[in-house]
Design an enzyme around this catalytic site. Structure first.
Site, short mmCIF file in Angstrom:
data_model
loop_
_atom_site.label_atom_id
_atom_site.label_comp_id
_atom_site.label_asym_id
_atom_site.label_seq_id
_atom_site.Cartn_x
_atom_site.Cartn_y
_atom_site.Cartn_z
CB THR A 83 6.53 -2.12 -14.25
OG1 THR A 83 6.10 -2.56 -12.96
CG2 THR A 83 6.15 -0.68 -14.44
CB THR A 157 -1.57 -4.40 -8.74
OG1 THR A 157 -1.03 -3.12 -8.41
CG2 THR A 157 -0.44 -5.36 -9.06
CG ASP A 158 -3.49 0.77 -8.80
OD1 ASP A 158 -2.95 0.12 -7.88
OD2 ASP A 158 -3.13 1.93 -9.10
CE LYS A 236 -2.78 -2.38 -5.09
NZ LYS A 236 -2.14 -1.65 -6.21
#
EC number: 6.3.5.-
Length: 417
Positions: A83, A157-158, A236
């Site tokens: 996004t 980001t995952d 992450k």
């Protein structure tokens, strides 16, 4: 067309906003409003006393003043999903993906380099595959061939750490940085980190002396500094924090300070800008497996049955697995599958010489991968199997290529210190 409404609850609370249409995942008993501040709020229908229609609103068209001409070498933006480049209409709640450079110039408050923007794919990051890593790598290479000073890859980001590692191995050398960037907070939230992360990523690709795959994301929960992490040494570490990405077993390669628009390089050890040399092929028949107490050996044996060519194991501690799965590990290796070992602890390094179990794994042919992160090892295994002969892969895995492993562990970097 959307309706602006006033919702009056049974307890007397009043809310005004735009009523959002239901989605396939919506609860039919919930009414959702987009408030003026950008947040969504939902109410159970049983709590609502009255809904008053205040009028209709239409989707606001995307508009921005034409960007002035900017001199210098171009930076390419390659969108893969997420996004970060979405525009939100706060009136209707609609989200509009945009690659308009005029719009980017407006929301970023200016650009320090001319921009070209292209869409590669539109995928949730969990839907990324080794095949898509290859597609992204080819598009990055095309951008450099067109004269890009650097390339920014917009990514969810995952699984960003996987793609960052894959690109690090794919590019032996490059004319500029490859900066992966995303957002933890979607752009319809006042606390979004999208704008600052993107501004920092553009600064990195335009100015940095290094030419590596890096992840550019918030270093802190505030907006004071953005960290630039090596693509092979980043992970992450939190589901929702803005500073979720952390360098593991090392420190960030650079930092960006937005108030001063300062890019500070923190090391003199890096790949310098140079010619374009890359290999964009990745093998899909690779598995990443986490050992756990009580693991059934059939789980490992099944990897052979489905044709896996390489397996990365996340072992315990120094890199161990339970006695019950040792025969399955040996069966994989005897069948020609490359099996490598990483550690679940992330910090520290694999050492198969300390305990008997480790030596047993070594004698079978398990390859210890020092302080390499599991996700990085998975990407390297995929890249190595696609670009080298099978007998060369063990040597490739244990040879540092993109700063993915180090000769010694620095105790001062444990826990990000």
């Amino acid at each position: 067309m959307y309706k602006k409404v006033r919702v009056v609850l049974e307890n007397g609370d009043v809310f005004e906003g735009v009523m959002l249409p239901p989605t396939q995942f919506s609860d039919s008993d919930i009414v959702v409003l987009k408030l003026k501040n950008g947040y969504n709020v939902g109410f159970k229908k049983g709590r609502i006393k009255e809904i008053v229609e205040l009028g209709e609103v239409q989707t606001a068209p995307l508009s921005a003043k034409p960007m002035p001409k900017i001199e210098g070498e171009k930076v390419w933006l390659l969108a893969t999903g997420g996004t970060i480049l979405s525009r939100v209409d706060y009136v209707t709640g609609g989200v509009y993906p945009t690659l308009s450079v005029d719009y980017l110039f407006e929301v970023l408050g200016g650009l320090e380099a001319p921009i070209e923007a292209e869409e590669v794919t539109a995928k949730f990051s969990e839907d990324m595959t080794p095949a898509l890593w290859g597609v992204i790598a080819e598009r990055v290479a095309e951008a450099f061939k067109k004269g890009a000073r650097g390339v920014v890859v917009l990514h969810g980001t995952d699984t960003m750490q996987y793609t960052a590692a894959a690109l690090a191995f794919a590019f032996k050398s490059a004319p500029g940085p490859i900066a992966l960037v995303g957002a933890q907070r979607s752009s319809d939230r006042p606390s979004t980190d999208a704008v600052l992360n993107l501004k920092a990523a553009i600064a990195v690709t335009a100015r940095a002396p290094f030419a590596e795959s890096v992840v550019v994301m918030h270093k802190t929960s505030g907006d004071t500094v953005v960290a630039v992490h090596r693509g092979t040494r980043v992970r992450k570490m939190h589901t929702s924090r803005r500073d979720t990405f952390q360098s593991i077993n090392t420190t960030p390669i650079a930092e960006y300070y937005p108030e001063k628009e300062l890019l500070q390089v923190l090391t003199d050890v890096y790949k310098e800008r140079g010619g374009l040399d890359y290999t964009a092929k990745f093998e899909e028949a690779v598995a990443l497996v986490k050992f756990y107490p009580g693991m059934h050996p059939r789980l490992l044996e099944a990897l052979l049955e489905v044709g896996m060519k390489g397996v990365v194991i996340e072992g315990t501690g120094f890199g161990h697995v339970g006695e019950g799965v040792l025969p399955a590990v040996k069966k994989l290796i005897d069948a020609g599958v490359i099996v490598a070992m990483t550690s679940q602890t992330l910090y520290g390094r694999v050492n198969l010489y300390v305990y008997r179990r480790g030596r047993e794994l070594l004698s079978m042919g398990v390859i210890p991968l020092e302080d390499m992160l599991p996700e990085t090892a998975y990407a390297k295994m995929s890249w190595a199997l696609a670009n080298f002969k099978r007998e060369e892969v063990p040597r490739v895995l244990t040879t540092p290529i993109a700063y993915e492993m180090s000769p010694r562990s620095d105790p001062l970097v444990f826990g990000g210190l």
